[in-house]
Write a protein that holds these residues in place. Structure first.
Motif, PDB file in Angstrom:
ATOM      1  N   GLN A 290      38.759  35.653  27.603  1.00 33.04           N
ATOM      2  CA  GLN A 290      39.562  36.707  26.981  1.00 33.04           C
ATOM      3  C   GLN A 290      38.674  37.841  26.501  1.00 33.04           C
ATOM      4  O   GLN A 290      38.992  39.016  26.667  1.00 33.04           O
ATOM      5  N   ARG A 291      37.534  37.480  25.913  1.00 34.84           N
ATOM      6  CA  ARG A 291      36.598  38.496  25.439  1.00 34.84           C
ATOM      7  C   ARG A 291      36.074  39.331  26.599  1.00 34.84           C
ATOM      8  O   ARG A 291      35.928  40.557  26.499  1.00 34.84           O
ATOM      9  N   GLU A 292      35.802  38.668  27.723  1.00 36.53           N
ATOM     10  CA  GLU A 292      35.309  39.390  28.892  1.00 36.53           C
ATOM     11  C   GLU A 292      36.370  40.345  29.430  1.00 36.53           C
ATOM     12  O   GLU A 292      36.078  41.502  29.760  1.00 36.53           O
ATOM     13  N   ALA A 293      37.615  39.874  29.500  1.00 37.58           N
ATOM     14  CA  ALA A 293      38.697  40.735  29.990  1.00 37.58           C
ATOM     15  C   ALA A 293      38.898  41.945  29.084  1.00 37.58           C
ATOM     16  O   ALA A 293      39.053  43.077  29.556  1.00 37.58           O
ATOM     17  N   ILE A 294      38.875  41.720  27.769  1.00 37.71           N
ATOM     18  CA  ILE A 294      39.013  42.822  26.812  1.00 37.71           C
ATOM     19  C   ILE A 294      37.849  43.800  26.954  1.00 37.71           C
ATOM     20  O   ILE A 294      38.029  45.023  26.942  1.00 37.71           O
ATOM     21  N   THR A 295      36.642  43.273  27.131  1.00 36.27           N
ATOM     22  CA  THR A 295      35.459  44.125  27.297  1.00 36.27           C
ATOM     23  C   THR A 295      35.583  45.000  28.535  1.00 36.27           C
ATOM     24  O   THR A 295      35.320  46.210  28.490  1.00 36.27           O
ATOM     25  N   LEU A 296      35.982  44.391  29.651  1.00 32.49           N
ATOM     26  CA  LEU A 296      36.115  45.160  30.898  1.00 32.49           C
ATOM     27  C   LEU A 296      37.228  46.203  30.784  1.00 32.49           C
ATOM     28  O   LEU A 296      37.109  47.311  31.311  1.00 32.49           O
ATOM     29  N   ALA A 297      38.302  45.847  30.086  1.00 34.12           N
ATOM     30  CA  ALA A 297      39.428  46.777  29.957  1.00 34.12           C
ATOM     31  C   ALA A 297      39.110  47.934  29.023  1.00 34.12           C
ATOM     32  O   ALA A 297      39.304  49.094  29.369  1.00 34.12           O
ATOM     33  N   PHE A 298      38.603  47.620  27.827  1.00 35.19           N
ATOM     34  CA  PHE A 298      38.382  48.660  26.823  1.00 35.19           C
ATOM     35  C   PHE A 298      37.042  49.349  26.962  1.00 35.19           C
ATOM     36  O   PHE A 298      36.957  50.570  26.937  1.00 35.19           O
ATOM     37  N   TYR A 299      35.985  48.572  27.081  1.00 32.71           N
ATOM     38  CA  TYR A 299      34.650  49.152  27.079  1.00 32.71           C
ATOM     39  C   TYR A 299      34.328  49.860  28.385  1.00 32.71           C
ATOM     40  O   TYR A 299      33.668  50.899  28.389  1.00 32.71           O
ATOM     41  N   HIS A 300      34.820  49.286  29.492  1.00 35.39           N
ATOM     42  CA  HIS A 300      34.465  49.841  30.795  1.00 35.39           C
ATOM     43  C   HIS A 300      35.635  50.467  31.543  1.00 35.39           C
ATOM     44  O   HIS A 300      35.471  50.942  32.666  1.00 35.39           O
ATOM     45  N   ASP A 301      36.820  50.448  30.948  1.00 38.29           N
ATOM     46  CA  ASP A 301      38.003  51.133  31.496  1.00 38.29           C
ATOM     47  C   ASP A 301      38.393  50.678  32.899  1.00 38.29           C
ATOM     48  O   ASP A 301      38.846  51.482  33.710  1.00 38.29           O
ATOM     49  N   PHE A 302      38.215  49.395  33.209  1.00 37.59           N
ATOM     50  CA  PHE A 302      38.654  48.882  34.495  1.00 37.59           C
ATOM     51  C   PHE A 302      40.148  48.583  34.452  1.00 37.59           C
ATOM     52  O   PHE A 302      40.687  48.203  33.412  1.00 37.59           O
ATOM     53  N   SER A 303      40.808  48.740  35.593  1.00 33.51           N
ATOM     54  CA  SER A 303      42.218  48.371  35.709  1.00 33.51           C
ATOM     55  C   SER A 303      42.335  46.854  35.786  1.00 33.51           C
ATOM     56  O   SER A 303      41.342  46.154  36.021  1.00 33.51           O
ATOM     57  N   ASN A 304      43.551  46.337  35.631  1.00 28.91           N
ATOM     58  CA  ASN A 304      43.766  44.893  35.734  1.00 28.91           C
ATOM     59  C   ASN A 304      43.334  44.371  37.102  1.00 28.91           C
ATOM     60  O   ASN A 304      42.769  43.282  37.216  1.00 28.91           O
ATOM     61  N   GLU A 305      43.614  45.141  38.155  1.00 35.29           N
ATOM     62  CA  GLU A 305      43.229  44.732  39.508  1.00 35.29           C
ATOM     63  C   GLU A 305      41.711  44.653  39.641  1.00 35.29           C
ATOM     64  O   GLU A 305      41.168  43.730  40.252  1.00 35.29           O
ATOM     65  N   GLU A 306      41.018  45.627  39.065  1.00 35.86           N
ATOM     66  CA  GLU A 306      39.556  45.629  39.128  1.00 35.86           C
ATOM     67  C   GLU A 306      38.971  44.478  38.318  1.00 35.86           C
ATOM     68  O   GLU A 306      38.014  43.834  38.744  1.00 35.86           O
ATOM     69  N   ILE A 307      39.563  44.221  37.151  1.00 39.29           N
ATOM     70  CA  ILE A 307      39.103  43.099  36.327  1.00 39.29           C
ATOM     71  C   ILE A 307      39.265  41.793  37.096  1.00 39.29           C
ATOM     72  O   ILE A 307      38.380  40.938  37.091  1.00 39.29           O
ATOM     73  N   ALA A 308      40.396  41.645  37.790  1.00 42.80           N
ATOM     74  CA  ALA A 308      40.634  40.444  38.589  1.00 42.80           C
ATOM     75  C   ALA A 308      39.535  40.274  39.641  1.00 42.80           C
ATOM     76  O   ALA A 308      39.012  39.177  39.840  1.00 42.80           O
ATOM     77  N   GLY A 309      39.177  41.360  40.309  1.00 43.34           N
ATOM     78  CA  GLY A 309      38.138  41.295  41.330  1.00 43.34           C
ATOM     79  C   GLY A 309      36.780  40.955  40.755  1.00 43.34           C
ATOM     80  O   GLY A 309      36.033  40.159  41.325  1.00 43.34           O
ATOM     81  N   ILE A 310      36.439  41.547  39.617  1.00 45.31           N
ATOM     82  CA  ILE A 310      35.133  41.302  39.008  1.00 45.31           C
ATOM     83  C   ILE A 310      35.031  39.870  38.498  1.00 45.31           C
ATOM     84  O   ILE A 310      34.027  39.190  38.713  1.00 45.31           O
ATOM     85  N   MET A 311      36.095  39.391  37.846  1.00 46.82           N
ATOM     86  CA  MET A 311      36.067  38.056  37.250  1.00 46.82           C
ATOM     87  C   MET A 311      36.377  36.950  38.263  1.00 46.82           C
ATOM     88  O   MET A 311      36.214  35.773  37.961  1.00 46.82           O
ATOM     89  N   GLY A 312      36.852  37.340  39.445  1.00 45.88           N
ATOM     90  CA  GLY A 312      37.176  36.347  40.456  1.00 45.88           C
ATOM     91  C   GLY A 312      38.416  35.536  40.133  1.00 45.88           C
ATOM     92  O   GLY A 312      38.486  34.346  40.434  1.00 45.88           O
ATOM     93  N   ILE A 313      39.383  36.197  39.497  1.00 43.62           N
ATOM     94  CA  ILE A 313      40.646  35.542  39.151  1.00 43.62           C
ATOM     95  C   ILE A 313      41.791  36.403  39.653  1.00 43.62           C
ATOM     96  O   ILE A 313      41.577  37.544  40.082  1.00 43.62           O
ATOM     97  N   ASN A 314      43.018  35.879  39.609  1.00 49.60           N
ATOM     98  CA  ASN A 314      44.138  36.680  40.102  1.00 49.60           C
ATOM     99  C   ASN A 314      44.659  37.636  39.029  1.00 49.60           C
ATOM    100  O   ASN A 314      44.321  37.517  37.844  1.00 49.60           O
ATOM    101  N   HIS A 315      45.486  38.565  39.473  1.00 48.82           N
ATOM    102  CA  HIS A 315      46.005  39.614  38.601  1.00 48.82           C
ATOM    103  C   HIS A 315      46.767  39.037  37.414  1.00 48.82           C
ATOM    104  O   HIS A 315      46.627  39.499  36.277  1.00 48.82           O
TER     105      HIS A 315
END
Length: 199
Positions: free
Chosen positions: A142-167
């Motif tokens: 959860q912390r990683e997802a929040i970091t990617l979303a807020f700190y790095h402004d990635f979309s949910n789709e991009e976060i899914a790709g980076i973390m290797g999980i589904n949308h």
């Protein structure tokens, strides 16, 4: 991503890099290295190892530049490579995950967007510190997802790709994180704003 005046846009920058333009490579490095280090340090408590991994990534992409394909964005590509390398080290038991008590300094936890929202809402320093502390209590995914979303402004789709999980898993991680923050910090209007950005 901001590019230098000598490059028209990000695809132009990437193309110049692929052609061996050292200025393009230097710009890519200057623009992304600190973000990659910050992200990697949230995944791994061995900061020297993270430094080595990030340096290796830049050496690798320079060495293989002519064979690299076009990409979604440079930032997304680099984040994904760093995460994959750290995941492989974890699988080989060479990587130590960040412990509950081995987190980044409070100043590093807040993203520019969160800092901006806090400033806009004129929340006190005490409230800002409470929010930072609350983020450190989130489970690692959860912390990683929040970091990617807020700190790095990635979309949910991009976060899914980076973390290797589904949308849907990304949405679940973000929703659970924001629910936790809301419950922990019910008196802070900033949490309601953060939830509104994702729901």
């Amino acid at each position: 991503m901001a590019t230098s005046k000598i490059f028209d846009d990000e695809p132009g920058l990437w193309n110049a890099f692929q052609q061996g333009d050292i200025r393009a490579f230097e710009l890519i490095y200057r623009t992304h290295s600190s973000m990659l280090l910050s992200y990697g340090r949230r995944l791994c408590s061995d900061h020297d190892l993270v430094n080595d991994v990030v340096q290796d990534v830049f050496v690798e992409i320079w060495t293989r530049r002519s064979t690299l394909r076009d990409l979604h964005t440079i930032k997304y590509y680099l984040f994904r490579i760093v995460r994959n390398k750290l995941s492989k080290l974890r699988a080989s038991n060479l990587l130590v995950a960040v412990d509950e008590d081995d987190r980044m300094d409070d100043e590093q936890l807040l993203s520019p967007s969160i800092e901006f929202l806090i400033t806009q809402q004129e929340t006190s320093n005490d409230q800002a510190v409470r929010l930072q502390q609350a983020i450190t209590k989130l489970p690692s995914r959860q912390r990683e997802a929040i970091t990617l979303a807020f700190y790095h402004d990635f979309s949910n789709e991009e976060i899914a790709g980076i973390m290797g999980i589904n949308h849907q898993s990304v949405i679940n991680h973000l929703n659970r994180a924001l629910t936790f923050l809301r419950d922990l910090l019910t008196s802070q209007p900033i949490v309601a704003i953060l939830i509104g950005l994702f729901l």
